[in-house]
Write a protein that holds these residues in place. Structure first.
Motif, PDB file in Angstrom:
ATOM      1  N   GLY A  55     -65.511  38.572  -5.270  1.00  0.00           N
ATOM      2  CA  GLY A  55     -66.487  39.655  -5.258  1.00  0.00           C
ATOM      3  C   GLY A  55     -67.639  39.401  -4.314  1.00  0.00           C
ATOM      4  O   GLY A  55     -67.822  38.287  -3.796  1.00  0.00           O
ATOM      5  N   ALA A  56     -68.423  40.435  -4.074  1.00  0.00           N
ATOM      6  CA  ALA A  56     -69.541  40.341  -3.133  1.00  0.00           C
ATOM      7  C   ALA A  56     -70.570  39.309  -3.565  1.00  0.00           C
ATOM      8  O   ALA A  56     -71.193  38.644  -2.740  1.00  0.00           O
ATOM      9  CB  ALA A  56     -70.202  41.712  -2.980  1.00  0.00           C
ATOM     10  N   ASP A  57     -70.770  39.170  -4.876  1.00  0.00           N
ATOM     11  CA  ASP A  57     -71.755  38.207  -5.369  1.00  0.00           C
ATOM     12  C   ASP A  57     -71.121  36.899  -5.836  1.00  0.00           C
ATOM     13  O   ASP A  57     -71.792  36.061  -6.438  1.00  0.00           O
ATOM     14  CB  ASP A  57     -72.569  38.810  -6.509  1.00  0.00           C
ATOM     15  CG  ASP A  57     -71.672  39.300  -7.650  1.00  0.00           C
ATOM     16  OD1 ASP A  57     -70.424  39.232  -7.505  1.00  0.00           O
ATOM     17  OD2 ASP A  57     -72.209  39.759  -8.672  1.00  0.00           O
ATOM     18  N   HIS A  58     -69.821  36.734  -5.562  1.00  0.00           N
ATOM     19  CA  HIS A  58     -69.105  35.499  -5.899  1.00  0.00           C
ATOM     20  C   HIS A  58     -69.256  35.131  -7.375  1.00  0.00           C
ATOM     21  O   HIS A  58     -69.442  33.966  -7.734  1.00  0.00           O
ATOM     22  CB  HIS A  58     -69.597  34.337  -5.027  1.00  0.00           C
ATOM     23  CG  HIS A  58     -69.506  34.609  -3.557  1.00  0.00           C
ATOM     24  ND1 HIS A  58     -68.290  34.673  -2.895  1.00  0.00           N
ATOM     25  CD2 HIS A  58     -70.465  34.852  -2.631  1.00  0.00           C
ATOM     26  CE1 HIS A  58     -68.516  34.935  -1.608  1.00  0.00           C
ATOM     27  NE2 HIS A  58     -69.818  35.062  -1.429  1.00  0.00           N
ATOM     28  N   SER A  59     -69.170  36.121  -8.233  1.00  0.00           N
ATOM     29  CA  SER A  59     -69.313  35.872  -9.665  1.00  0.00           C
ATOM     30  C   SER A  59     -68.245  36.613 -10.463  1.00  0.00           C
ATOM     31  O   SER A  59     -68.478  36.992 -11.611  1.00  0.00           O
ATOM     32  CB  SER A  59     -70.701  36.290 -10.147  1.00  0.00           C
ATOM     33  OG  SER A  59     -70.887  37.688  -9.974  1.00  0.00           O
ATOM     34  N   SER A  60     -67.080  36.826  -9.854  1.00  0.00           N
ATOM     35  CA  SER A  60     -65.981  37.517 -10.519  1.00  0.00           C
ATOM     36  C   SER A  60     -64.680  36.770 -10.260  1.00  0.00           C
ATOM     37  O   SER A  60     -64.605  35.895  -9.406  1.00  0.00           O
ATOM     38  CB  SER A  60     -65.865  38.962 -10.024  1.00  0.00           C
ATOM     39  OG  SER A  60     -67.056  39.693 -10.265  1.00  0.00           O
ATOM     40  N   ALA A  61     -63.647  37.125 -11.011  1.00  0.00           N
ATOM     41  CA  ALA A  61     -62.326  36.530 -10.843  1.00  0.00           C
ATOM     42  C   ALA A  61     -61.281  37.642 -10.777  1.00  0.00           C
ATOM     43  O   ALA A  61     -61.501  38.744 -11.288  1.00  0.00           O
ATOM     44  CB  ALA A  61     -62.015  35.568 -11.984  1.00  0.00           C
ATOM     45  N   HIS A  62     -60.148  37.345 -10.153  1.00  0.00           N
ATOM     46  CA  HIS A  62     -59.056  38.309 -10.042  1.00  0.00           C
ATOM     47  C   HIS A  62     -58.468  38.562 -11.432  1.00  0.00           C
ATOM     48  O   HIS A  62     -57.946  37.650 -12.075  1.00  0.00           O
ATOM     49  CB  HIS A  62     -57.985  37.759  -9.095  1.00  0.00           C
ATOM     50  CG  HIS A  62     -56.902  38.731  -8.794  1.00  0.00           C
ATOM     51  ND1 HIS A  62     -55.573  38.422  -8.915  1.00  0.00           N
ATOM     52  CD2 HIS A  62     -56.950  40.025  -8.381  1.00  0.00           C
ATOM     53  CE1 HIS A  62     -54.836  39.472  -8.599  1.00  0.00           C
ATOM     54  NE2 HIS A  62     -55.647  40.457  -8.274  1.00  0.00           N
ATOM     55  N   TYR A  63     -58.563  39.799 -11.884  1.00  0.00           N
ATOM     56  CA  TYR A  63     -58.183  40.136 -13.255  1.00  0.00           C
ATOM     57  C   TYR A  63     -56.726  39.794 -13.547  1.00  0.00           C
ATOM     58  O   TYR A  63     -56.420  39.187 -14.582  1.00  0.00           O
ATOM     59  CB  TYR A  63     -58.430  41.622 -13.516  1.00  0.00           C
ATOM     60  CG  TYR A  63     -57.976  42.080 -14.881  1.00  0.00           C
ATOM     61  CD1 TYR A  63     -58.829  42.005 -15.980  1.00  0.00           C
ATOM     62  CD2 TYR A  63     -56.687  42.576 -15.081  1.00  0.00           C
ATOM     63  CE1 TYR A  63     -58.416  42.410 -17.244  1.00  0.00           C
ATOM     64  CE2 TYR A  63     -56.256  42.982 -16.337  1.00  0.00           C
ATOM     65  CZ  TYR A  63     -57.115  42.896 -17.412  1.00  0.00           C
ATOM     66  OH  TYR A  63     -56.693  43.286 -18.654  1.00  0.00           O
ATOM     67  N   ASP A  64     -55.808  40.198 -12.671  1.00  0.00           N
ATOM     68  CA  ASP A  64     -54.385  39.971 -12.931  1.00  0.00           C
ATOM     69  C   ASP A  64     -54.060  38.482 -13.046  1.00  0.00           C
ATOM     70  O   ASP A  64     -53.213  38.083 -13.853  1.00  0.00           O
ATOM     71  CB  ASP A  64     -53.528  40.608 -11.833  1.00  0.00           C
ATOM     72  CG  ASP A  64     -53.427  42.119 -11.984  1.00  0.00           C
ATOM     73  OD1 ASP A  64     -53.818  42.625 -13.048  1.00  0.00           O
ATOM     74  OD2 ASP A  64     -52.973  42.789 -11.038  1.00  0.00           O
ATOM     75  N   THR A  65     -54.721  37.657 -12.240  1.00  0.00           N
ATOM     76  CA  THR A  65     -54.491  36.211 -12.322  1.00  0.00           C
ATOM     77  C   THR A  65     -54.934  35.673 -13.673  1.00  0.00           C
ATOM     78  O   THR A  65     -54.223  34.887 -14.311  1.00  0.00           O
ATOM     79  CB  THR A  65     -55.246  35.488 -11.201  1.00  0.00           C
ATOM     80  OG1 THR A  65     -54.769  35.943  -9.933  1.00  0.00           O
ATOM     81  CG2 THR A  65     -55.043  33.982 -11.292  1.00  0.00           C
ATOM     82  N   VAL A  66     -56.107  36.115 -14.125  1.00  0.00           N
ATOM     83  CA  VAL A  66     -56.607  35.688 -15.431  1.00  0.00           C
ATOM     84  C   VAL A  66     -55.671  36.160 -16.542  1.00  0.00           C
ATOM     85  O   VAL A  66     -55.303  35.400 -17.448  1.00  0.00           O
ATOM     86  CB  VAL A  66     -58.031  36.231 -15.679  1.00  0.00           C
ATOM     87  CG1 VAL A  66     -58.512  35.896 -17.084  1.00  0.00           C
ATOM     88  CG2 VAL A  66     -59.005  35.678 -14.638  1.00  0.00           C
ATOM     89  N   HIS A  67     -55.249  37.412 -16.469  1.00  0.00           N
ATOM     90  CA  HIS A  67     -54.397  37.987 -17.514  1.00  0.00           C
ATOM     91  C   HIS A  67     -53.049  37.280 -17.585  1.00  0.00           C
ATOM     92  O   HIS A  67     -52.562  36.940 -18.675  1.00  0.00           O
ATOM     93  CB  HIS A  67     -54.207  39.485 -17.263  1.00  0.00           C
ATOM     94  CG  HIS A  67     -53.389  40.169 -18.311  1.00  0.00           C
ATOM     95  ND1 HIS A  67     -52.048  40.439 -18.144  1.00  0.00           N
ATOM     96  CD2 HIS A  67     -53.712  40.621 -19.559  1.00  0.00           C
ATOM     97  CE1 HIS A  67     -51.583  41.041 -19.227  1.00  0.00           C
ATOM     98  NE2 HIS A  67     -52.567  41.153 -20.105  1.00  0.00           N
ATOM     99  N   ILE A  68     -52.422  37.033 -16.431  1.00  0.00           N
ATOM    100  CA  ILE A  68     -51.113  36.381 -16.435  1.00  0.00           C
ATOM    101  C   ILE A  68     -51.212  34.963 -16.973  1.00  0.00           C
ATOM    102  O   ILE A  68     -50.326  34.498 -17.701  1.00  0.00           O
ATOM    103  CB  ILE A  68     -50.512  36.391 -15.019  1.00  0.00           C
ATOM    104  CG1 ILE A  68     -50.146  37.819 -14.608  1.00  0.00           C
ATOM    105  CG2 ILE A  68     -49.265  35.499 -14.950  1.00  0.00           C
ATOM    106  CD1 ILE A  68     -49.642  37.942 -13.196  1.00  0.00           C
ATOM    107  N   ALA A  69     -52.277  34.269 -16.645  1.00  0.00           N
ATOM    108  CA  ALA A  69     -52.466  32.913 -17.181  1.00  0.00           C
ATOM    109  C   ALA A  69     -52.522  32.947 -18.701  1.00  0.00           C
ATOM    110  O   ALA A  69     -51.933  32.088 -19.384  1.00  0.00           O
ATOM    111  CB  ALA A  69     -53.734  32.299 -16.604  1.00  0.00           C
ATOM    112  N   CYS A  70     -53.204  33.937 -19.248  1.00  0.00           N
ATOM    113  CA  CYS A  70     -53.276  34.090 -20.706  1.00  0.00           C
ATOM    114  C   CYS A  70     -51.916  34.439 -21.286  1.00  0.00           C
ATOM    115  O   CYS A  70     -51.531  33.941 -22.362  1.00  0.00           O
ATOM    116  CB  CYS A  70     -54.296  35.160 -21.076  1.00  0.00           C
ATOM    117  SG  CYS A  70     -55.999  34.773 -20.641  1.00  0.00           S
TER     118      CYS A  70
END
Length: 232
Positions: A55-70
């Protein structure tokens, strides 16, 4: 009374020297996405923690990557969802850029799909809080018939058509600084056999190193990323 020397007199016109690091901006604590198990409390309920540098403020993560890991940790519960609450009432969805903000979330699975719930006694949409997890890679079963969309897209890419000196993770060229890395190490040959992975290549009767070195199990990484990959 001693006379004041020329050097001492000049020094009085200048401010007291300061340490060069005295007014530096303090380092910001790295942003992270932390996923917790909703069925337990305390410090032991953390399922995983991922860096949030997108993200622009470098404070987010790729949702699909997080979801698949879970999903993988929960034993391929693809219908599972993220929530900011332990009860799972509200679901967290990705933003327009497909990202999720840094913070603490819970991963929930549907109660209607578990064997621990009496049939008809609970809504399929109601969360099952105390669901089991996969303790390690060797216990995880490969989802042959329900691959995540991202994995399907990755499999559609033609390795031969890519630039030969491009890191698959950073998508940048580094020449001789690239190394071929094993996605699944040769030490996991038993996992290949138990999950019938031979259907994706001619692996029958092959040695562990031959299985590991097949093209479908190799990926190009920067040398430093390769070292981190092998250390995980």
């Amino acid at each position: 009374m001693a006379a004041t020397g020329p050097a001492e007199g000049v020094r009085e016109h200048y401010p007291k020297p300061k340490h060069p690091l005295e007014h530096t901006i303090p380092l910001r604590k790295p942003s992270r996405v932390t996923i917790k198990h909703p069925g337990y409390r305390g410090s032991g309920n953390t399922l995983l923690t991922l860096p949030a540098t997108d993200g622009a403020d470098h404070s987010s993560a790729h949702y699909d990557t997080v979801h698949i890991a879970c999903v993988v940790i929960a034993g391929n519960e693809f219908d599972g969802w993220l929530s900011a609450s332990q009860s799972g009432d509200t679901r967290v969805e990705p933003d327009a850029c497909g990202l999720v903000k840094a913070g603490i979330y819970y991963f929930h699975v549907s109660a209607g799909k578990t064997l621990l719930v009496t049939a008809g006694a609970i809504s399929p949409q109601q969360p099952h809080l105390e669901y089991p997890i996969v303790p390690n890679f060797r216990c995880w079963r490969f989802p042959h018939t329900s691959l995540p969309r991202l994995w399907q897209q990755a499999g559609e890419g033609d390795e031969s058509s890519e630039r030969p000196q491009t890191c698959r993770l950073t998508l940048t060229s580094h020449g001789r600084a690239l190394q071929k890395s094993h996605i699944i190490p040769s030490s996991e040959k038993s996992w290949f056999n138990e999950n019938d992975m031979h259907q994706y290549g001619n692996l029958s009767g092959r040695g562990a190193q031959d299985v590991a070195d097949m093209s479908g199990n190799l990926i190009r990484f920067r040398t430093d990323i390769h070292q981190l990959w092998d250390a995980t």
